[in-house]
Structure formats: C-alpha cells, structure tokens
Design an enzyme around this catalytic site. Structure first.
Site, short mmCIF file in Angstrom:
data_model
loop_
_atom_site.label_atom_id
_atom_site.label_comp_id
_atom_site.label_asym_id
_atom_site.label_seq_id
_atom_site.Cartn_x
_atom_site.Cartn_y
_atom_site.Cartn_z
N CYS A 233 38.41 41.39 42.22
CA CYS A 233 37.56 41.46 43.41
C CYS A 233 36.30 40.67 43.11
O CYS A 233 36.38 39.51 42.73
CB CYS A 233 37.28 42.91 43.78
SG CYS A 233 36.48 43.88 42.49
N ARG A 238 36.36 47.35 42.98
CA ARG A 238 37.37 47.47 44.03
C ARG A 238 38.77 47.15 43.48
O ARG A 238 39.77 47.74 43.89
CB ARG A 238 37.05 46.53 45.20
CG ARG A 238 35.93 47.02 46.08
CD ARG A 238 35.58 45.99 47.15
NE ARG A 238 34.90 44.83 46.61
CZ ARG A 238 34.56 43.75 47.32
NH1 ARG A 238 34.88 43.69 48.60
NH2 ARG A 238 33.92 42.75 46.77
#
Lengths: 277, 107
Positions: A233, A238
C-alpha cells in the site's frame, strides 16, 4: 492459520474479557482513541513510538520487541487479542508483527474498535498496570515480509496486489484522502499490480466479508492463488490488513507484506512505474 | 453545542494549505434542530466514510471530541457517509480545490 484460529467476534470478547490468559491490545492510527476509551483491561501500542525503530526505517529489533512485550505483561504463552480503529489497519499490522517475531497465539477482533462502538459496547478510561514478564521472541520470520528487490524481481511473475484506493493506484492521489497528500516522490503503481483496495474485503461495519466473497474478490481481479502474492500500500498497514485476509482468513501460504510499500518504491531511482487504472 | 456566528462544521483550517488541497470536512451532531445553525451534541464516536463518484470506498475517519472530521480529497463528486451507534446518514458533495466544504450532519 484460519478464520477460526485468527479471528474472534465482539461476542467472544464480551465472554472472555475477564480471562487473564488473554491480553487485549489496541493499536490505532489515531493514537488519542485509546485515551478516549478502550475495551476494559486493554493495553495499547503506539504504532510509531512502539513499533518503528525510529532511527532507521525498519521494524523494531528483537530485543526491543521483547522489552515492549515484557513491560506490557505479555508472556510467550499469552493469547494476544488485537483490535483497533480504522477497520483494524494498524491492528492487522501489529498482528503481522507478532507473527514476524513468532508469537504462538495471536487473534484479531472482527470489526475492531468500530464495530465495538457501533454496537454501543462499553469503553473504559482506566489504564491497566501490567506485571512485567520476560518475553523471548523468535528470530524474524521474513517468509511473510517482502523487500524491494524481491518486489522488482516479481513484476509480471508473482501476484502483486496494490491495496490502496483506486485514486492512489491510478496516480491521482499520493495518499489516502483523510491524510495530507504526501507519499513517494512520484505517483502511480508497481507495473503488473492488481488494484484490490483493502476496503473491498471489509463490510461497512468493519467486519471481514465471508471467505467465499473474499476468494471471489481476489480471483475476479486476476489473482492466481497457485502463485506467490505480495501485498503493498503506502506505508504497509493497509497491506497488512490484506495480508491478514489472504494469509490468515483464506489460509494461503506464500503471501508477503511489502511494508516498504509505495513510500519506498515510489522514491526509488530507475524502477518501472505504471499510471492509470 | 450551539455555535451561532461561528464557522459551521469542521475544525479550524489554520495551517492547512488550502490553495493546494481539496478539503471536505464537517461536524456530526445528535439531537439538534436542522435550522441551518449548528446545534446539538457533538458525536465523538462516529465513523465518517468518503465514497467516490462510483460509490467506491475511499477513506474513513473517526470524529474527534467535537464531532468533527476532515478529508483531503480531489475535485469531483463524493458521498460522505456517517455511521454511529443507532444512526446512519449520507450527504453528496461536489468538491473543489481551494474551497473547503464544511458540513453539519445531524443524526
């Protein structure tokens, strides 16, 4: 690992909140959330102060990890139950961290802090005072971590999954929309990466979608489960969420989190970059 | 809370480079009257989601102690979704760079 061994429900937490063999740990992006209120008995880790080296860009050392867990009363036999805000981004990052250092039993609360709050479940402000332990970590397990040279060598060969928002993937935004627009030196994505935003794996209330839905999601986007997969990410949190989905919920082996992510890749000299959807 | 005369909605924008950012912000209030003036109790444990023009999730933030939230987006159509205990609200907005959008969302 599987959904049954890695994920617990808010109902399970309510039933087991007083069990001293469980250590509840909140990890948030917004580190003021814990002070506002947390699950009774939970301690907190600060994602930057506790989980980043501070001098070099890396995970904390084995010795620092041992000291962090020891002072927070976590022993090698503890069941660590993680949760956090932001749909468990930083809690899944901490989960991945515990696996890197070989902790035996670590679990995640499905829906995290958000579901707990949306259900109106109680939060307290009392901070526990843990009894120190002598935690012994294992050497880092780099089989679940990807480094930049591995990523470059994997372009067009392995599954590379970019879990950022479509606008970050295409090069329109440099960071998620709730943050100032800073990131790598340039915008775009790693060539051959499939854009499967982390959010597609979650329901609106923060819980994970069913395994069937998750499997369909990745397959429909072109991920070949027979190959190795690298998730990335912007800074690795994430993608830890999506790593958790692939490695823990779908029980796929050979899934790594590239925690250098776009802030590293997008600043490298001379590497290939793609833009657009 | 009733902030008659003050800027409605979100937090102070001092220090934000407004010329180069596309800001969507606001405040979530409960139990007030929708009379154009922000009033009601700030909801400090709501979750605010930003969806793009296709309805795709883009970002989510928790509200602060004043019930406020802020996104740095891009120009275009967006939907702001508020989730709180026992409540859900949606607001569609058209964002522009340099002109912050300041919402008051009653739940």
């Amino acid at each position: 690992m599987s959904r049954a061994t890695s994920l617990v429900s808010t109902e399970w937490v309510q039933e087991n909140i007083s069990n001293k063999s469980f250590v509840f740990v909140e990890v948030d992006e917004d580190t003021t959330l814990y002070e506002k209120g947390h699950i009774e008995g939970a301690i907190t880790f600060h994602w930057r102060e506790d989980l980043q080296d501070g001098l070099i860009r890396d995970l904390i050392s084995k010795e620092k990890f041992e000291a962090l867990l020891s002072k927070n009363g976590i022993s090698n036999g503890s069941t660590v139950v993680l949760y956090g805000g932001n749909n468990n981004w930083f809690a899944t990052y901490a989960f991945w961290y515990f696996k890197i250092y070989g902790h035996a039993d670590v679990r995640l609360i499905d829906g995290g802090r958000k579901l707990w709050e949306l259900k109106g479940l109680p939060l307290v402000t009392e901070v526990p005072t843990p009894t120190a332990t002598r935690y012994v970590a294992k050497e880092r397990d780099n089989s679940i971590r990807a480094f930049r040279d591995q990523v470059i060598a994997s372009i067009g060969i392995k599954n590379i999954v970019d879990v950022r928002s479509p606008a970050e993937f295409s090069g329109e935004l440099a960071a998620p929309a709730h943050l100032p627009q800073e990131g790598g030196q340039i915008k775009g994505h790693i060539p051959s990466a499939k854009n499967i935003p982390w959010s597609k794996a979650a329901n609106e209330d923060g819980t994970f979608r069913s395994n069937e839905e998750l499997s369909d999601l990745y397959k429909a986007a072109g991920v070949d489960f027979a190959k190795e997969t690298i998730a990335y990410c912007r800074i690795g949190e994430r993608s830890a969420f999506s790593w958790f989905v692939l490695h823990e919920l779908l029980d796929l082996q050979n899934v790594t989190n590239y925690d250098g992510s776009w802030t590293e890749y997008g600043s490298l000299v001379g590497v290939p970059v793609a833009v657009g959807a | 809370m009733r902030t008659c005369g003050a800027t409605p909605g979100g937090a102070d924008l001092a220090g934000v480079d407004l010329a180069n950012q596309t800001v969507i912000q606001g405040a979530v209030l409960r139990g007030g009257v929708s009379d154009g003036v922000p009033n009601g109790a700030p909801v400090d444990n709501a979750y605010v989601r930003l969806l793009d023009s296709t309805g795709e999730f883009t970002a989510e933030v928790p509200t602060n102690l004043e019930g406020q939230f802020r996104f740095f987006a891009a120009p275009g159509s967006w939907t702001v979704v508020v989730l709180a205990h026992g409540a859900r609200a949606e607001v569609k907005v058209q964002a522009q760079q340099g002109t912050p959008i300041d919402l008051v969302i009653q739940i």
